[in-house]
Scaffold this active site. Structure first.
Site, PDB file in Angstrom:
ATOM      1  N   GLN A  78     -10.015  -1.789  -0.773  1.00 52.69           N
ATOM      2  CA  GLN A  78     -11.317  -2.354  -0.404  1.00 52.69           C
ATOM      3  C   GLN A  78     -11.725  -1.999   1.016  1.00 52.69           C
ATOM      4  O   GLN A  78     -12.886  -2.092   1.367  1.00 52.69           O
ATOM      5  CB  GLN A  78     -11.292  -3.871  -0.584  1.00 52.69           C
TER       6      GLN A  78
ATOM      7  N   ASP B 202      -9.021   0.760   6.252  1.00 53.54           N
ATOM      8  CA  ASP B 202      -8.045   0.259   7.225  1.00 53.54           C
ATOM      9  C   ASP B 202      -6.744  -0.210   6.558  1.00 53.54           C
ATOM     10  O   ASP B 202      -5.661  -0.085   7.125  1.00 53.54           O
ATOM     11  CB  ASP B 202      -8.638  -0.907   8.020  1.00 53.54           C
TER      12      ASP B 202
ATOM     13  N   HIS C  35     -11.784  -3.648   9.903  1.00 57.92           N
ATOM     14  CA  HIS C  35     -12.415  -3.580   8.586  1.00 57.92           C
ATOM     15  C   HIS C  35     -13.537  -2.554   8.533  1.00 57.92           C
ATOM     16  O   HIS C  35     -14.386  -2.610   7.666  1.00 57.92           O
ATOM     17  CB  HIS C  35     -12.994  -4.950   8.185  1.00 57.92           C
TER      18      HIS C  35
ATOM     19  N   GLU D 285       0.808  -1.215   0.000  1.00 52.91           N
ATOM     20  CA  GLU D 285       0.000   0.000   0.000  1.00 52.91           C
ATOM     21  C   GLU D 285       0.846   1.271   0.000  1.00 52.91           C
ATOM     22  O   GLU D 285       0.530   2.245  -0.687  1.00 52.91           O
ATOM     23  CB  GLU D 285      -0.957   0.010   1.203  1.00 52.91           C
TER      24      GLU D 285
END
Lengths: 305, 356
Positions: free
Chosen positions: B87, B90, B134, B65
């Site tokens: 997606q 977090d 999440h 990331e």
């Protein structure tokens, strides 16, 4: 000469920003700068003066930036650690260790998308390979075969922390890149000709779609990590070690070599030095004579239009 | 245009249409992120992009990331407009260095000479046991950083118009989608239209109280306002659309009109966007206030996982009605809205069967 002039004048306290001089490490920037073309991209670190100048960055703009003047290359917003010159595709330097490595890979991706034969070169130090972002970046460059030239200047210290407390002894940095699948070599960072030849041949292959290349060049920082003094009195490195590297001064070694090979005479070198000194004097005068940015400039350019 | 107005798309389709629209007209727009070309296509938001625009412009990526954010930033220096997708919000936290130290700084730090036109799409999860890692709503982290724009569309129509504006904006934009919005339908014109960043929208006009909201909480507010209206309470509902920069002019004008303000947020309470609005409204509209400003956000607590534990954790229409009632000194019957909820509390609707 630029760095030493900054060092000499730093205690006038007009250059009021953290300044990391590259005296002793000039050869890496000089060699790579000679290989790259004007439209190739370069990114660098907090110790960026050499990289900026070797890419053709404007000297007056750099000195004025260190002075914090509105005529500085970053208009006084960046200082010594944040240099830019878009006229020569020097795309920026920043002070976060490893922070520009993925940016260089991103420029590599843009080159691939735009189908040009440019190179994206990113300079960083030995500590940057301790950052996770280094592995992530090299991995992606290899995956996509991007024209990214990774240049690691291993000067053995991160501030005052020696390599041996940061990385296992005996493991070579260039092998890390190799393990990720990147073409990788090591070289003498104080031998400008050797580096020029190695990097030239790599860059030729890269312009023909050969994928990324990594170089580790071992070299040495003479002055303190940040600032204009020598700091051997702190005891974090030995005088013997320092002397060993000082005797291998890349500039004088290359001068001696060029004179011996009759490429240039001592007189001609003196003339070049005078010219550089004149240019430097003009740059410092430009910086001194330039205005500071107005104080409300501090709150401008937060967003681009 | 007449037909356009009646054209229904859901929020995810609207995002997808904005991507097509941007990539059709500008070949410098690229799209990458984990799963953008996988079989599920980020809940359909990236469907068909790879087939139409090719694998050079639409690609999956390594699970890196931080570096990949830097790659997007670097590419943007050379005229590329990357749209990066995660997606879950977090997952993006690993990239805070590249976002904060590079993307947000580059324009300012180099005296305005260059900019970073990158969009980072982040999805907030909720329900079906998304749990602590999440489901975080960290918009205030991003809103705290000068140089970033933070967009949180609540409707399908806004999702398209705001994403197009974000892609063609010359600044780094954090584009936050709440997962519970993806299947909500709305009128979405087929044409290219842009909704300006930094401008809020008044969704309901009223004189009794201002409700300032964003993202999914706006949907809960719309439900609450129906019940409130039946009870004779008229709410002024301001959907922020962009939580950085905030449209203070519209916020203040609403509060000055009603004298009461309830701020909704999807995040935990402390140091939230809602906190900032309460603070600024208190400073700027103090003499117009008839009662203390109020905030409805989550307790300062990680998100629990079990559906037994999320029941009291999230705020919804009922909480909004109760809060508004308190502020107006009115008792309002909430049994009607409770009866309407035929499906379990941990899903946005019958369509949602998890797993994420």
């Amino acid at each position: 000469m630029v760095e030493e002039t900054i060092a000499r004048r730093y205690s006038e306290w007009k250059m009021r920003c953290p300044t990391h001089l590259c005296t002793g490490q000039e050869a890496v920037a000089a060699a790579v700068g000679q290989v790259l073309k004007k439209d190739d991209f370069v990114l660098s670190t907090h110790r960026a003066h050499g990289h900026y100048l070797s890419k053709g960055g404007n000297l007056s703009g750099m000195i004025a930036e260190i002075y914090g003047k509105e005529t500085g290359c970053s208009r006084g917003k960046g200082g010594s650690m944040h240099l830019i010159d878009l006229d020569v595709n020097f795309m920026g330097s920043t002070a976060i260790v490893g922070g520009t490595i993925p940016l260089g890979v991103g420029l590599g991706l843009s080159i691939k998308l735009k189908k040009t034969d440019q190179i994206s070169c990113v300079f960083f130090g030995d500590a940057a390979v301790e950052e996770g972002v280094f592995y992530e970046s090299v991995n992606f460059a290899v995956l996509k075969k991007l024209p990214v030239l990774f240049i690691c200047e291993n000067n053995f210290y991160s501030v005052y922390s020696p390599l041996k407390v940061r990385q296992p002894e005996g493991r070579e940095i260039y092998k890390l890149a190799q393990a990720i699948g990147c073409q990788s070599e090591q070289g003498d960072g104080n031998n400008v000709l050797e580096m020029y030849n190695k990097v030239s041949s790599a860059v030729n292959s890269m312009r023909n779609g050969g994928g990324p290349y990594f170089f580790e060049f071992k070299t040495y920082r003479w002055r303190e990590h940040c600032g204009h003094n020598y700091d051997n009195d702190l005891g974090y490195r030995t005088q013997e070690e320092y002397n060993f590297w000082k005797e291998r001064d890349p500039v004088s070694i290359f001068e001696t070599f060029l004179i011996k090979e009759s490429v240039i005479t001592k007189n001609e070198i003196n003339k070049i030095e005078i010219n550089i000194q004149n240019e430097l004097d003009l740059a410092f005068k430009f910086a001194e004579d330039s205005d500071f940015p107005k104080d409300d400039e501090a709150f401008k350019d937060i967003y681009a239009k | 245009m007449q037909n356009d107005k009646k054209r229904k798309l859901n929020y995810a389709q609207a995002i997808n249409e904005a991507m097509f629209c941007a990539m059709e007209q500008d070949e410098s727009v690229i799209c990458f992120g984990l799963g953008v070309d996988d079989p599920k296509r980020i809940f359909g938001t990236t469907s068909g992009l790879k087939e139409r625009f090719g694998p050079e412009r639409v690609f999956d990526m390594p699970t890196s990331e931080n570096a990949m954010t830097g790659v997007g930033i670097g590419a943007s220096f050379n005229g590329i407009r990357p749209v990066m997708t995660h997606q879950r919000l977090d997952f993006f936290l690993l990239a805070m260095d590249q976002l904060v130290n590079n993307a947000a700084k580059w324009h300012y730090m180099f005296g305005g000479k260059t900019s970073v036109p990158i969009v980072i799409r982040l999805l907030i999860g909720r329900g079906w046991g998304q749990g602590p890692t999440h489901s975080q709503s960290l918009q205030s982290w991003f809103a705290h950083i000068p140089g970033l724009k933070v967009v949180m569309p609540a409707t399908a129509s806004d999702a398209k118009g705001l994403l197009l504006s974000s892609i063609f904006d010359n600044n780094p934009v954090i584009f936050i989608e709440h997962r519970w919005l993806h299947n909500l339908e709305g009128d979405v014109p087929a044409v290219d239209y842009r909704i300006p960043l930094g401008k809020a929208q008044r969704l309901r006009m009223g004189e009794d109280i201002s409700i300032i909201s964003n993202s999914y909480m706006t949907i809960e507010a719309l439900h609450a306002i129906e019940v409130l209206l039946e009870n004779g309470v008229n709410c002024d509902l301001i959907d922020l659309r962009t939580v950085s920069p905030i449209d203070w002019e519209m916020v203040y004008s609403s509060v000055k009109k009603t004298g009461r303000v309830l701020v909704l947020d999807t995040s935990v309470s402390t140091c939230s966007v809602a906190s900032e609005i309460v603070a600024r409204v208190s400073m700027e509209c103090f003499n117009d206030l008839k009662c203390a400003p109020a905030r409805l956000a989550l307790d300062d607590c990680p998100t629990p996982t079990s559906s037994a534990l999320t029941k009291k954790f999230y705020m919804g229409a009922e909480d909004i009605i109760v809060s508004v009632g308190k502020m107006l000194g009115k008792k309002i019957d909430i049994s009607k809205i409770s009866m309407q909820k035929a499906f379990p509390h941990d899903v946005p609707g019958d369509w949602f069967k998890g797993p994420f």
